[in-house]
Write a protein that holds these residues in place. Structure first.
Motif, PDB file in Angstrom:
ATOM      1  N   GLY A 212      -8.093  84.148  -9.719  1.00 37.95           N
ATOM      2  CA  GLY A 212      -7.303  85.363  -9.512  1.00 37.95           C
ATOM      3  C   GLY A 212      -5.974  85.167  -8.789  1.00 37.95           C
ATOM      4  O   GLY A 212      -5.516  84.048  -8.561  1.00 37.95           O
ATOM      5  N   ALA A 213      -5.382  86.300  -8.433  1.00 38.87           N
ATOM      6  CA  ALA A 213      -3.997  86.325  -7.926  1.00 38.87           C
ATOM      7  C   ALA A 213      -3.806  85.491  -6.659  1.00 38.87           C
ATOM      8  O   ALA A 213      -2.707  85.013  -6.398  1.00 38.87           O
ATOM      9  CB  ALA A 213      -3.609  87.772  -7.644  1.00 38.87           C
TER      10      ALA A 213
ATOM     11  N   THR B   9       3.232  90.240  -8.360  1.00 33.50           N
ATOM     12  CA  THR B   9       3.490  89.336  -9.486  1.00 33.50           C
ATOM     13  C   THR B   9       3.576  87.940  -8.889  1.00 33.50           C
ATOM     14  O   THR B   9       4.200  87.766  -7.842  1.00 33.50           O
ATOM     15  CB  THR B   9       4.841  89.645 -10.157  1.00 33.50           C
ATOM     16  OG1 THR B   9       4.894  91.033 -10.490  1.00 33.50           O
ATOM     17  CG2 THR B   9       5.035  88.838 -11.438  1.00 33.50           C
TER      18      THR B   9
ATOM     19  N   ASP C  35      -5.133  85.315 -14.068  1.00 33.93           N
ATOM     20  CA  ASP C  35      -4.302  85.768 -12.949  1.00 33.93           C
ATOM     21  C   ASP C  35      -3.932  84.637 -11.999  1.00 33.93           C
ATOM     22  O   ASP C  35      -2.896  84.703 -11.328  1.00 33.93           O
ATOM     23  CB  ASP C  35      -5.040  86.849 -12.150  1.00 33.93           C
ATOM     24  CG  ASP C  35      -4.775  88.254 -12.677  1.00 33.93           C
ATOM     25  OD1 ASP C  35      -4.361  88.376 -13.846  1.00 33.93           O
ATOM     26  OD2 ASP C  35      -4.987  89.220 -11.923  1.00 33.93           O
TER      27      ASP C  35
ATOM     28  N   ALA D 208      -0.384  86.327 -12.178  1.00 33.55           N
ATOM     29  CA  ALA D 208      -0.775  87.699 -11.800  1.00 33.55           C
ATOM     30  C   ALA D 208       0.418  88.609 -12.066  1.00 33.55           C
ATOM     31  O   ALA D 208       1.556  88.267 -11.748  1.00 33.55           O
ATOM     32  CB  ALA D 208      -1.166  87.743 -10.333  1.00 33.55           C
TER      33      ALA D 208
ATOM     34  N   GLY E 123      -2.736  92.322 -18.124  1.00 33.30           N
ATOM     35  CA  GLY E 123      -3.163  91.204 -17.268  1.00 33.30           C
ATOM     36  C   GLY E 123      -4.385  90.494 -17.824  1.00 33.30           C
ATOM     37  O   GLY E 123      -4.379  89.277 -18.051  1.00 33.30           O
TER      38      GLY E 123
END
Ligand SMILES: Cc1cc2nc3c(=O)[nH]c(=O)nc-3n(C[C@H](O)[C@H](O)[C@H](O)COP(=O)(O)OP(=O)(O)OC[C@H]3O[C@@H](n4cnc5c(N)ncnc54)[C@H](O)[C@@H]3O)c2cc1C
Length: 472
Positions: free
Chosen positions: A175-176, A298, A315, A319, A327
């Protein structure tokens, strides 16, 4: 298959990747920070949904999950606008009734995890990757004690020493705020950035009705565009709608989260801006006060892989803000592209990951830019008559010249055209539409043969311009 694969994160992308790699015979182990959402009461009472479009469906088809997920998905054929003056309008997304689909994020993730395990992947929960030694391809895990039955947000970390795991081939699908991405960003000659926008979001819920489950149009994405802020709502299969209020954290006047700090102010804000929502959400005040405001980010990073030994995906690599609903779709497309490269290149992982970066990085950057652009469109332009006229003309042009013209929205949502190409098409389409609209009423003009001739010429020029773009 020689390589053993370690994946960080059993989210949407990590779980899908595990399925696709197991199907090719790789040994796959996944470390997930959270507890198993199929057992714990995570997110109980809340139904968060995502818009799935063509790119996402393709990846699910590859994993053999398309039919299963279709049964959970609600088609949304367009935007249903709720304007400030109380009027409503519907804008179809596609020229031929195409739809994007509202899918429960939790259900989708659960099914992907189950399928990954059925395919033979091992998912180890409550294992948080604290850091990665990129050079030696080692990950360091911390056991996380899950208190999700007490509160879905509270995770307590054990104080035991970190567990060291030697990875063979490592994917960061975490993830981000990816641990692998963080490690890459500390490497020499790697540029990385993260941009928070000044907006946050708060989720709210409309409960199902007692007589009819869906108390608003079911097959649409609802938007209350209000210039500098907006509310959206996506339908759920149980008749409820998940709403998201996007608004600046701080700012002038009353239209920001920090200003809504009392019951009176929240009530005044909703009564003024979302009067038609209030009967559908009688407990809006309690929800607004209870639910947190989350931020939107972002991320960019120049390096997506390291020497055939590790790579970022989903992401973790890109992300983006959620305004194009892309996404997850982009992350799933990463998986389809990687799968295609495996078919093409066998087990040459050095080459596979290099090509993966070459193909996906420009598209990751482009979808990030598209998502930011779409924010202005959703919150502001969709209520603008000139913009609405342009949308109508776009549809007409698409019907008149189906081979030559596909709008940017359709390219992004209903095709596999690279995002970078969709981005390039913006300027060409802006110029074409500006030319057409400068001649006045389009429908009337179409009745004049000389205008039709000019239109043919403009379309020819447009086609020449985009012919050099890569559409496959
Ligand atoms: C409000 C909002 C609305 C959105 N709407 C849409 C939409 O309509 N359509 C769409 O396509 N996309 C949408 N998105 C984007 C979508 O949610 C993400 O792109 C998608 O979830 C990315 O999947 P992922 O698996 O890469 O990452 P994530 O879903 O973030 O999953 C990462 C996983 O890794 C785990 N993890 C994290 N850190 C670690 C660690 N250190 N060690 C081990 N595990 C770790 C996490 O617990 C999680 O399970 C939206 C996003 C937001 C915020």
């Amino acid at each position: 298959m020689d390589r053993k694969i370690t994946i960080l994160g059993a989210g949407l992308v990590g779980s899908l990747l595990a399925i696709l790699l197991r199907r090719r015979g790789y040994d796959v182990i996944v470390f997930e920070r959270r507890s198993d959402m199929r057992k714990a009461a995570i997110g109980a009472g809340r139904s968060i949904n995502l818009a799935m479009s063509t790119r996402g469906w393709k990846a699910l088809e590859l994993a053999g999950l398309k039919q299963d997920i279709e049964s959970l998905a609600i088609p949304m054929k367009g935007r249903f606008l709720h304007l400030q003056d109380g009027s409503t309008a519907f804008q179809a997304y596609g020229r031929n009734g195409e739809a994007i689909y509202s899918v429960s994020r939790g259900e989708l993730n659960k099914r992907l995890m189950t399928l990954a395990e059925q395919a033979g992947a091992r998912i180890l929960f409550n294992k948080r990757c604290q850091k990665v030694d990129v050079v030696n391809n080692k990950i360091y895990l911390e056991d996380v004690v899950d208190n999700s039955n007490v509160s879905s947000q509270v995770l307590r970390h054990s104080t035991d020493p970190l567990e060291e795991v030697q990875a063979d081939l490592l994917f960061g699908a975490d993830g981000a705020f990816s641990a692998l991405r963080t490690a890459y960003s500390h490497s020499d000659r790697v540029s990385s950035a993260q941009d928070y926008i000044e907006y946050g979001y708060k989720e709210l819920n409309i409960e199902p009705g007692t007589e009819t489950p869906w108390r608003m149009e079911k097959n649409a994405l609802h938007i209350w565009p209000r210039g500098k802020f907006m509310l959206i709502a996506l339908p759920n299969t149980d008749g409820s709608f998940t709403c998201t209020l996007f608004m600046p954290f701080e700012g002038e006047l009353k239209n920001c989260f920090s200003a809504l700090d009392s019951e009176e102010k929240i009530k005044a804000f909703f009564e003024l801006n979302f009067a038609d929502v209030l009967p559908l959400m009688p407990d809006y005040l309690a929800q607004f006060q209870r639910n947190p405001v989350a931020s939107l980010i972002t991320t960019y990073i120049s390096q997506w892989h390291k020497s055939g030994n590790s790579a970022l995906i989903g992401d973790a690599a890109h992300a983006i803000v959620p305004f194009y609903g892309q996404g997850m779709n982009a992350g799933f497309e990463d998986c389809s592209v990687l799968d295609g490269l495996l078919t093409e290149l066998g087990e040459d992982w050095g080459e596979i990951l290099q090509r993966f970066q070459e193909r996906r990085k420009p598209n990751g950057d482009a979808v990030a830019a598209l998502a930011l652009l779409n924010f202005t469109e959703m919150r502001d332009k969709v209520a603008d008559p000139v913009f609405l006229e342009r949308k109508k003309i776009e549809k007409e042009i698409g019907l008149l010249y189906p081979e030559e013209f596909t709008s940017v929205y359709e390219l992004v949502s209903f095709t596999h055209t690279p995002y970078a190409t969709a981005m390039k098409c913006i300027a060409a389409q802006d110029a074409l539409l500006a030319e057409i609209m400068s001649h006045g009423d389009f429908k009337e003009n179409l009745l004049r043969p000389e205008f039709k001739l000019k239109l043919d010429q403009w379309m020819e020029e447009y086609s020449k311009q985009v012919a050099s773009f890569e559409f496959a």
